[in-house]
Write an enzyme that holds these catalytic residues in place. Structure first.
Site, PDB file in Angstrom:
ATOM      1  N   SER A   1      -0.234  -0.580  -8.374  1.00 22.04           N
ATOM      2  CA  SER A   1       0.909  -0.215  -7.536  1.00 22.04           C
ATOM      3  C   SER A   1       1.119   1.298  -7.607  1.00 22.04           C
ATOM      4  O   SER A   1       0.223   2.057  -7.273  1.00 22.04           O
ATOM      5  CB  SER A   1       2.144  -1.004  -7.970  1.00 22.04           C
ATOM      6  OG  SER A   1       3.160  -0.911  -7.010  1.00 22.04           O
TER       7      SER A   1
ATOM      8  N   ASP B   1       0.713  -8.821   0.519  1.00 21.36           N
ATOM      9  CA  ASP B   1       1.522  -7.859  -0.227  1.00 21.36           C
ATOM     10  C   ASP B   1       2.510  -7.170   0.709  1.00 21.36           C
ATOM     11  O   ASP B   1       2.114  -6.486   1.655  1.00 21.36           O
ATOM     12  CB  ASP B   1       0.606  -6.821  -0.885  1.00 21.36           C
ATOM     13  CG  ASP B   1       1.316  -5.973  -1.924  1.00 21.36           C
ATOM     14  OD1 ASP B   1       2.552  -5.910  -1.908  1.00 21.36           O
ATOM     15  OD2 ASP B   1       0.619  -5.372  -2.762  1.00 21.36           O
TER      16      ASP B   1
ATOM     17  N   HIS C   1       1.540  -8.926  -4.046  1.00 19.10           N
ATOM     18  CA  HIS C   1       1.503  -7.763  -4.919  1.00 19.10           C
ATOM     19  C   HIS C   1       1.050  -8.105  -6.334  1.00 19.10           C
ATOM     20  O   HIS C   1       0.391  -7.294  -6.988  1.00 19.10           O
ATOM     21  CB  HIS C   1       2.905  -7.131  -4.959  1.00 19.10           C
ATOM     22  CG  HIS C   1       2.927  -5.725  -5.449  1.00 19.10           C
ATOM     23  ND1 HIS C   1       2.286  -4.703  -4.790  1.00 19.10           N
ATOM     24  CD2 HIS C   1       3.514  -5.151  -6.542  1.00 19.10           C
ATOM     25  CE1 HIS C   1       2.483  -3.563  -5.442  1.00 19.10           C
ATOM     26  NE2 HIS C   1       3.215  -3.817  -6.515  1.00 19.10           N
TER      27      HIS C   1
END
Length: 692
Positions: A537, A621, A656
């Site tokens: 991320s 995501d 995610h």
């Protein structure tokens, strides 16, 4: 088996801004519903699978190693509330937890509240969101995400029958019960998946849900909770630097929310309640917060009593408030401390710190649901100590280890060692680096450089404290050293550490990361040819610092990486973008754009030799869209002057966080470690864990 990397077509799009000509050849990969984009992502997966094919035996060996360390049949340590014990259970061969309870009476039988395995049948993805028991113990509010896009649907289960009531509320987040056990509060999301409304649902009333509050400012997201004494529902409205709190009397199913303190830009706060007083953590007098108490009926910072002053060297991170005790989580120069205070009606009595046996560790409150408690449950871990739960008798200070996560196969923490060193950033700032290694394998090398994996995050004020990982042993037992770079932008050293790595100061995160790598090389821990870096991320953005110093790293693993910073932050239709202006800046503003332009990985690729690269993404995501990694891979391949692999793996059924099932997630981790070991040339079995 060999494979040629897929080459997506160039379809130039002019994305120029502020007088700089910017042409994005792969802008079209953003269209995730386009069959051509899906075909390209599948081609990327096929290419990655072909690269891994010669390493299939290693991948299987790693998976088997990692699985063999896990106690597959395991019960969470139960926690008590309202006369019942609650816990989760994992069973061998089952991907998900089952949630159970039993009455706190002798001979009581356990009851199944929620079996996620049954709910996951026929679904490639399932993730639990809210899990809230009604005060009368008869109903369970729970929410599930079936795509990985954080689209939770809220339901209510009647525990006596195991049947769900006719309640299914889509696109929700958080839930809290009123004390009548018939009133349910929850949050809903807008099209950008921002929590923006709080609702009150009355079970069986047959009336529309009541909108209690709507947050119109796109910088602010709503949160929902309940004070530990169950007197108030708490509604937080928070941006990256400002908080406003509202409360609703939990005993009154018709009560309207009331503001605790009006929002003031730059002032953040959180609260709990005890004996008619709000206890507020607030940063009005300094960045590291102070603790005050104020009348709950007429709250005011002007008349509040200060309990703990703001200190420049100590961050107040959290407060757990009880009938007779208060536990404050402090962070002093990166070290977490738990400080216990005895409370009387109108004063604070003695205080003391809970002691821990290691100098580099992570500790915090675990599940502490009961307000009238004399025991505080602590979660503890370190680089060598598995996740542990300790009960602390608040009156005597006695500590009791209640559970330590089993690590099967004869794990002995004495065979491993950890330390923390300091790197020096370009501006002179000392940046901590935590390290762990296997003693006998380092001794065999007599201090010579070793393969090293350095992990980093560095954003949102989130601290990455030292932690144990059983899967990491597959690296340590092959002579790999593991390191965490505690760079600015995270919360590792308090709020100022965060401030010094965001907005205009964001480049500090990357220069800190490079400084950590340079320090590890200079001190003989590793060499650039042996150094692999990993982040996910915002950490994926961090490790793409390979753009700045591609000569310093052997390989990069970037999971769901935020690498197309400028294009993403220019698109206000995307989830998160507007709220993130206070973290990264707004590229529509020339000054903010100039800062982003210096580090945005996608925009700084150039013709050069780069480390090997393994990118991972999730099709669903909603936080960092998969097209960021896809575009980055395409552009990198078009510019790099070497033959190192650039691999992209896209989970077409997840978001995610990757795979939701525990066995699937373990397989994903085994693949990542396979990539690392293949790059290092360490494809053999792990060295036996014999004593040094």
């Amino acid at each position: 088996m060999t494979s040629t990397a897929p080459i997506p077509a160039r379809r130039p799009k002019d994305v120029s801004i502020h007088g700089e000509t910017r042409i994005d050849d792969w802008h079209w990969l953003r269209e995730r519903d386009d069959p051509e984009v899906i075909a390209h992502l599948k081609a990327e997966n096929a290419h990655t699978e072909a690269w891994f094919a010669p390493h299939a035996a290693l991948k299987q060996r790693l998976y088997d190693e990692m699985l063999a360390r896990i106690q597959e049949d395991d019960d969470e340590l139960p926690w008590r509330k309202n006369g019942w014990w609650h816990w989760s259970r994992t069973a061998k061969g089952r991907q998900y937890e089952t949630w159970l309870r039993r009455r706190d009476v002798a001979g009581a039988a356990e009851e199944v509240m929620l079996d996620l395995n049954a709910l996951a049948e026929g679904k490639p993805f399932l993730q639990l969101g809210a899990l809230e028991l009604s005060p009368d113990n008869t109903l369970l509010a729970y929410s599930l995400d079936e795509t990985g896009a954080l689209d939770h649907t809220l339901r209510v289960r009647e525990l006596a029958t195991g049947a769900d009531l006719p309640v299914a509320i889509e696109k929700t987040e958080d839930a809290a019960w009123g004390n009548d056990s018939r009133t349910l509060y929850y949050l809903s999301k807008d099209e950008a998946r921002r929590t923006h409304r709080v609702w009150r649902h009355r079970l069986g009333a047959g009336t529309p849900d009541e909108l209690l509050y709507e947050e119109s400012d796109e910088l602010f997201w709503l949160g929902l909770g309940k004070t530990r004494d169950e007197r108030f529902i708490v509604i937080s409205s928070a941006s990256k630097d400002t908080t406003e709190l509202r409360v609703v009397a939990a005993d009154d199913p018709a009560a309207a929310p009331r503001i605790v303190l009006p929002r003031r830009r730059g002032i953040e706060m959180s609260l709990d309640h005890r004996h008619g007083r709000f206890y507020l953590l607030v940063n009005d007098s300094g960045r590291n917060f102070r603790l005050v108490e104020t009348d709950a009926d007429a709250p005011s910072l002007q008349t509040a009593r200060e309990l703990i002053a703001q200190r420049d060297d100590v961050m107040l991170e959290d407060v757990d408030l009880f009938e007779r005790w208060m536990v404050v989580q402090e962070r002093e120069l990166g070290t977490l401390k738990l400080r216990v205070f005895e409370l009387a009606d109108d004063r604070i009595g003695r205080d003391w710190h809970i002691p821990f046996d290691e100098t580099v560790y992570s500790a915090g409150g675990q599940v502490n649901e009961e307000f009238d408690s004399e025991v505080y449950r602590v979660a503890y871990t370190s680089m060598v100590t598995p996740y542990s739960i300790i009960d602390v008798d608040l009156r005597s200070g006695r500590r009791t280890l209640k559970k330590r996560q089993p690590v099967l196969g004869g794990y002995d923490p004495a065979r491993y060692d950890s330390t923390q060193i300091l790197a020096h950033a370009a501006d002179g700032t000392e940046v901590p680096v935590s390290l762990v290694w296997r003693r006998d394998l380092r001794d065999l090398r007599r201090g010579q450089a070793q393969p090293l994996l350095m992990y980093g995050y560095g954003a949102y004020g989130i601290a990455v404290d030292p932690y144990f990982s059983s899967s990491r042993l597959s690296l340590l037992d092959r002579g790999v050293v593991f390191a965490i770079a505690h760079v600015r932008g995270g919360g590792d050293r308090g709020r100022r550490w965060y401030d010094d790595g965001k907005l205009a100061a964001k480049p500090n995160s990357f220069s800190d990361f490079v400084a950590c790598a340079e320090a590890l090389v200079a001190q003989g821990w590793t060499t650039p040819a042996q150094l692999i870096v990993e982040g996910g991320s915002a950490g994926g953005l961090l490790v793409a610092a390979a753009n700045l110093r591609p000569d310093l790293f052997r390989a990069v693993v970037a999971e769901v990486p935020f690498v197309d910073v400028i294009n993403t932050m220019l698109d206000e239709t995307l989830p998160l973008t507007v709220g993130e202006f206070l973290e990264w800046g707004n590229p529509k503003l020339p000054a903010d754009y100039a800062v982003m332009r210096r580090y945005s990985p996608y925009d700084n690729l150039r013709a050069a030799a780069y480390p090997a690269m393994y990118l991972r993404a999730g099709l669903n995501d909603s936080q960092v869209p998969c097209w960021e990694a896809a575009k980055y891979a395409a552009k990198l391949r078009s510019l790099k002057t070497d033959d190192e692999p650039v691999l992209l793996s896209v989970n077409l059924d997840a978001g995610h966080g990757g795979a939701s099932g525990r066995y699937d997630a373990l397989a994903e981790r085994a693949e990542v470690v396979t990539f690392m070991l293949a790059i290092w040339g360490l494809a053999g079995p792990a060295t036996g864990a014999a004593a040094p």
